[in-house]
Motif scaffolding. Structure first.
Motif, PDB file in Angstrom:
ATOM      1  N   MET A   1       0.814  -1.209   0.000  1.00  0.00           N
ATOM      2  CA  MET A   1       0.000   0.000   0.000  1.00  0.00           C
ATOM      3  C   MET A   1       0.850   1.264   0.000  1.00  0.00           C
ATOM      4  SD  MET A   1      -1.384  -0.121   3.944  1.00  0.00           S
ATOM      5  CE  MET A   1      -2.245   1.440   3.825  1.00  0.00           C
ATOM      6  N   PHE A   2       2.171   1.124   0.229  1.00  0.00           N
ATOM      7  CA  PHE A   2       3.050   2.294   0.262  1.00  0.00           C
ATOM      8  C   PHE A   2       4.017   2.326  -0.916  1.00  0.00           C
ATOM      9  CE2 PHE A   2       2.017   1.161   4.691  1.00  0.00           C
ATOM     10  CZ  PHE A   2       1.302   2.299   5.044  1.00  0.00           C
ATOM     11  N   LYS A   3       3.853   1.413  -1.868  1.00  0.00           N
ATOM     12  CA  LYS A   3       4.784   1.350  -2.984  1.00  0.00           C
ATOM     13  C   LYS A   3       4.684   2.564  -3.902  1.00  0.00           C
ATOM     14  CE  LYS A   3       3.876  -2.973  -4.332  1.00  0.00           C
ATOM     15  NZ  LYS A   3       4.051  -4.246  -5.067  1.00  0.00           N
TER      16      LYS A   3
ATOM     17  N   LYS B   1      27.527  12.751  -3.508  1.00  0.00           N
ATOM     18  CA  LYS B   1      26.485  13.712  -3.851  1.00  0.00           C
ATOM     19  C   LYS B   1      25.598  13.156  -4.948  1.00  0.00           C
ATOM     20  CE  LYS B   1      25.787  18.528  -5.235  1.00  0.00           C
ATOM     21  NZ  LYS B   1      26.463  19.809  -5.600  1.00  0.00           N
ATOM     22  N   GLU B   2      26.214  12.443  -5.906  1.00  0.00           N
ATOM     23  CA  GLU B   2      25.447  11.869  -7.011  1.00  0.00           C
ATOM     24  C   GLU B   2      24.654  10.648  -6.559  1.00  0.00           C
ATOM     25  OE1 GLU B   2      28.724  12.439  -7.092  1.00  0.00           O
ATOM     26  OE2 GLU B   2      28.698  14.319  -8.227  1.00  0.00           O
ATOM     27  N   ARG B   3      25.198   9.900  -5.603  1.00  0.00           N
ATOM     28  CA  ARG B   3      24.548   8.692  -5.089  1.00  0.00           C
ATOM     29  C   ARG B   3      24.393   8.827  -3.575  1.00  0.00           C
ATOM     30  NH1 ARG B   3      22.126   7.038  -9.440  1.00  0.00           N
ATOM     31  NH2 ARG B   3      23.546   6.899 -11.213  1.00  0.00           N
ATOM     32  N   PRO B   4      23.351   9.512  -3.129  1.00  0.00           N
ATOM     33  CA  PRO B   4      23.220   9.853  -1.707  1.00  0.00           C
ATOM     34  C   PRO B   4      22.855   8.701  -0.791  1.00  0.00           C
ATOM     35  CG  PRO B   4      21.304  10.611  -2.934  1.00  0.00           C
ATOM     36  CD  PRO B   4      22.286  10.103  -3.947  1.00  0.00           C
ATOM     37  N   ILE B   5      22.473   7.556  -1.346  1.00  0.00           N
ATOM     38  CA  ILE B   5      22.176   6.395  -0.513  1.00  0.00           C
ATOM     39  C   ILE B   5      22.912   5.179  -1.073  1.00  0.00           C
ATOM     40  CG2 ILE B   5      19.912   7.210   0.254  1.00  0.00           C
ATOM     41  CD1 ILE B   5      18.639   5.363  -1.801  1.00  0.00           C
ATOM     42  N   THR B   6      23.143   4.209  -0.226  1.00  0.00           N
ATOM     43  CA  THR B   6      23.788   2.973  -0.666  1.00  0.00           C
ATOM     44  C   THR B   6      22.723   1.983  -1.139  1.00  0.00           C
ATOM     45  OG1 THR B   6      23.683   1.889   1.496  1.00  0.00           O
ATOM     46  CG2 THR B   6      25.583   3.324   1.067  1.00  0.00           C
ATOM     47  N   THR B   7      23.181   0.929  -1.777  1.00  0.00           N
ATOM     48  CA  THR B   7      22.241  -0.095  -2.253  1.00  0.00           C
ATOM     49  C   THR B   7      21.518  -0.744  -1.075  1.00  0.00           C
ATOM     50  OG1 THR B   7      23.566  -0.530  -4.229  1.00  0.00           O
ATOM     51  CG2 THR B   7      22.060  -2.276  -3.520  1.00  0.00           C
ATOM     52  N   GLU B   8      22.248  -1.028  -0.001  1.00  0.00           N
ATOM     53  CA  GLU B   8      21.603  -1.608   1.179  1.00  0.00           C
ATOM     54  C   GLU B   8      20.530  -0.685   1.745  1.00  0.00           C
ATOM     55  OE1 GLU B   8      23.796  -4.669   3.904  1.00  0.00           O
ATOM     56  OE2 GLU B   8      24.875  -2.768   3.909  1.00  0.00           O
ATOM     57  N   GLN B   9      20.823   0.578   1.860  1.00  0.00           N
ATOM     58  CA  GLN B   9      19.851   1.527   2.394  1.00  0.00           C
ATOM     59  C   GLN B   9      18.598   1.586   1.518  1.00  0.00           C
ATOM     60  OE1 GLN B   9      22.455   4.928   2.496  1.00  0.00           O
ATOM     61  NE2 GLN B   9      22.879   4.690   4.685  1.00  0.00           N
ATOM     62  N   ALA B  10      18.804   1.566   0.214  1.00  0.00           N
ATOM     63  CA  ALA B  10      17.671   1.593  -0.711  1.00  0.00           C
ATOM     64  C   ALA B  10      16.820   0.329  -0.568  1.00  0.00           C
ATOM     65  CB  ALA B  10      18.174   1.736  -2.147  1.00  0.00           C
TER      66      ALA B  10
ATOM     67  N   SER C   1      11.961  -2.351   0.975  1.00  0.00           N
ATOM     68  CA  SER C   1      11.342  -3.511   1.604  1.00  0.00           C
ATOM     69  C   SER C   1      10.329  -3.086   2.645  1.00  0.00           C
ATOM     70  CB  SER C   1      12.422  -4.387   2.245  1.00  0.00           C
ATOM     71  OG  SER C   1      11.849  -5.484   2.925  1.00  0.00           O
ATOM     72  N   VAL C   2      10.678  -2.097   3.454  1.00  0.00           N
ATOM     73  CA  VAL C   2       9.749  -1.570   4.458  1.00  0.00           C
ATOM     74  C   VAL C   2       8.494  -1.015   3.795  1.00  0.00           C
ATOM     75  CG1 VAL C   2       9.436   0.282   6.148  1.00  0.00           C
ATOM     76  CG2 VAL C   2      11.522  -1.097   6.192  1.00  0.00           C
ATOM     77  N   LEU C   3       8.672  -0.407   2.622  1.00  0.00           N
ATOM     78  CA  LEU C   3       7.547   0.187   1.906  1.00  0.00           C
ATOM     79  C   LEU C   3       6.736  -0.832   1.103  1.00  0.00           C
ATOM     80  CD1 LEU C   3       9.362   3.429   0.700  1.00  0.00           C
ATOM     81  CD2 LEU C   3       7.541   3.310   2.415  1.00  0.00           C
ATOM     82  N   GLY C   4       7.113  -2.096   1.188  1.00  0.00           N
ATOM     83  CA  GLY C   4       6.308  -3.152   0.587  1.00  0.00           C
ATOM     84  C   GLY C   4       6.799  -3.710  -0.723  1.00  0.00           C
ATOM     85  N   TYR C   5       7.981  -3.306  -1.172  1.00  0.00           N
ATOM     86  CA  TYR C   5       8.501  -3.821  -2.443  1.00  0.00           C
ATOM     87  C   TYR C   5       8.948  -5.272  -2.292  1.00  0.00           C
ATOM     88  CZ  TYR C   5       8.419   0.479  -5.171  1.00  0.00           C
ATOM     89  OH  TYR C   5       8.008   1.573  -5.891  1.00  0.00           O
TER      90      TYR C   5
ATOM     91  N   PHE D   1      14.720 -11.395  -0.497  1.00  0.00           N
ATOM     92  CA  PHE D   1      13.712 -11.169  -1.524  1.00  0.00           C
ATOM     93  C   PHE D   1      13.306 -12.429  -2.280  1.00  0.00           C
ATOM     94  CE2 PHE D   1      15.592  -6.883  -1.104  1.00  0.00           C
ATOM     95  CZ  PHE D   1      14.434  -6.168  -0.824  1.00  0.00           C
ATOM     96  N   THR D   2      14.190 -13.417  -2.330  1.00  0.00           N
ATOM     97  CA  THR D   2      13.847 -14.637  -3.066  1.00  0.00           C
ATOM     98  C   THR D   2      14.598 -15.832  -2.500  1.00  0.00           C
ATOM     99  OG1 THR D   2      13.909 -15.743  -5.222  1.00  0.00           O
ATOM    100  CG2 THR D   2      15.611 -14.108  -4.786  1.00  0.00           C
ATOM    101  N   PRO D   3      13.938 -16.988  -2.415  1.00  0.00           N
ATOM    102  CA  PRO D   3      14.604 -18.218  -1.968  1.00  0.00           C
ATOM    103  C   PRO D   3      15.136 -19.044  -3.134  1.00  0.00           C
ATOM    104  CG  PRO D   3      12.256 -18.614  -2.060  1.00  0.00           C
ATOM    105  CD  PRO D   3      12.468 -17.175  -2.528  1.00  0.00           C
ATOM    106  N   ASP D   4      15.119 -18.492  -4.328  1.00  0.00           N
ATOM    107  CA  ASP D   4      15.376 -19.276  -5.533  1.00  0.00           C
ATOM    108  C   ASP D   4      16.767 -19.116  -6.130  1.00  0.00           C
ATOM    109  OD1 ASP D   4      12.754 -20.196  -5.371  1.00  0.00           O
ATOM    110  OD2 ASP D   4      11.981 -18.547  -6.598  1.00  0.00           O
ATOM    111  N   ASP D   5      17.662 -18.421  -5.437  1.00  0.00           N
ATOM    112  CA  ASP D   5      19.010 -18.229  -5.968  1.00  0.00           C
ATOM    113  C   ASP D   5      19.924 -19.322  -5.409  1.00  0.00           C
ATOM    114  OD1 ASP D   5      21.873 -17.133  -5.925  1.00  0.00           O
ATOM    115  OD2 ASP D   5      20.847 -15.649  -7.177  1.00  0.00           O
ATOM    116  N   ALA D   6      20.403 -20.197  -6.264  1.00  0.00           N
ATOM    117  CA  ALA D   6      21.199 -21.341  -5.817  1.00  0.00           C
ATOM    118  C   ALA D   6      22.493 -20.914  -5.132  1.00  0.00           C
ATOM    119  CB  ALA D   6      21.514 -22.248  -7.009  1.00  0.00           C
TER     120      ALA D   6
END
Length: 283
Positions: free
Chosen positions: A1-3, A32-41, A46-50, A99-104
């Motif tokens: 609902m927050f996506k 400055k160009e990348r203000p957040i890291t991949t983990e933070q994103a 995930s919290v927002l429902g993605y 996010f997925t259990p399908d990666d060997a």
């Protein structure tokens, strides 16, 4: 609902074509160009429902998979304190499996860590020497003499969901709950001790740690005291409010704005309600 929130749109707009957000590790310095890291994103989305069904997450998982198998390299500076290759594999496998259990390949890393943890509790309780022996036996070909990775941190605790046998899972959860410094990267106090105040930043981080444990099958009976605490802090109308200080930019807000108290209460109730559905019934 927050996506569809403005928070999600801002993060998605910063994703690179390859699927990352620049540096990977949360503790890396953004630019400055990348203000957040991949983990933070990923944590915020995930919290927002993605989920893996959403294109930004699918692209990020594909990118992490490529890094995990060596087709790509994380841009982060190699940390000398860690066995960096072991640590990066741990980070990548953890986020893929969230996010997925399908990666060997991610599953293979999880099984290896499950073997390490099982060895650490071989005697029926945690033993430092058993952990060291088990760690060295599993990672001897990869270890470069860096610091031993403490398994009571976000990565192993998240990674090992569904990977431990019943006995080892119970011992592992008990150890994590009583760990003096909490879960590294998430909460820095024993989880068996409730926060002093419900409306506090400490309580926000505490709930984040409990949410990690709530994914384990044997969590319910062990987290009954958390259920009682949440019920005690529920208002007469059945809702929860963690106050304006809960707005930390990670777990809250979910709604576009908290100018209305009703939106803040709605966000808090939605998140805590999801947690209660996992730990709030039976043992």
């Amino acid at each position: 609902m927050f996506k569809g929130s403005k928070w999600a749109q801002e993060i998605v707009a910063l994703q690179t074509p390859e699927g990352s957000w620049g540096y990977f590790h949360t503790l890396s310095q953004p630019t400055k160009e990348r203000p957040i890291t991949t983990e933070q994103a990923l944590r915020r989305l995930s919290v927002l429902g993605y989920t893996i069904e959403d294109t930004p997450i699918r692209r990020a998982v594909d990118y992490m998979h490529a890094c995990l198998i060596g087709e790509k390299t994380l841009p982060d500076r190699r940390e000398k304190m860690h066995d960096w290759d072991i640590f990066t594999r741990l980070m990548l496998a953890t986020w893929i499996r969230r996010f997925t259990p399908d990666d060997a390949n991610a599953n293979a890393a999880a099984r290896m860590w499950a073997e390490v943890i099982s060895g650490a509790f071989h005697s029926g309780c945690y033993d430092d020497k058993d952990y060291l022996r088990s760690y060295q036996a599993c990672f001897q070909k990869q270890a470069r003499g860096g610091r031993l990775v403490d398994f009571v941190s976000f990565y192993p605790v998240s990674l090992l969901v569904g990977c431990l046998a019943s006995r080892e899972e119970a011992l592992f959860l008990e150890h994590v709950l009583r760990h003096e410094t909490g879960i590294y990267y998430i909460y820095d106090a024993p989880l068996c001790v409730l926060p002093d105040q419900f409306m506090s930043k400490a309580a926000i981080r505490y709930l984040a740690a409990v949410e990690l444990l709530a994914d384990y099958e044997r969590c319910r009976g062990k987290l009954a005291f958390v259920t009682d605490w949440l019920e005690q802090n529920r208002s007469e109308d059945g809702l929860w409010d963690m106050g304006s200080q809960a707005k930390d930019g990670v777990y809250y807000p979910l709604s576009d704005s908290w100018r209305r108290k009703a939106d803040r209460v709605g966000d808090c109730t939605w998140r805590i309600g999801r947690l209660m559905s996992k730990i709030g019934c039976g043992t």
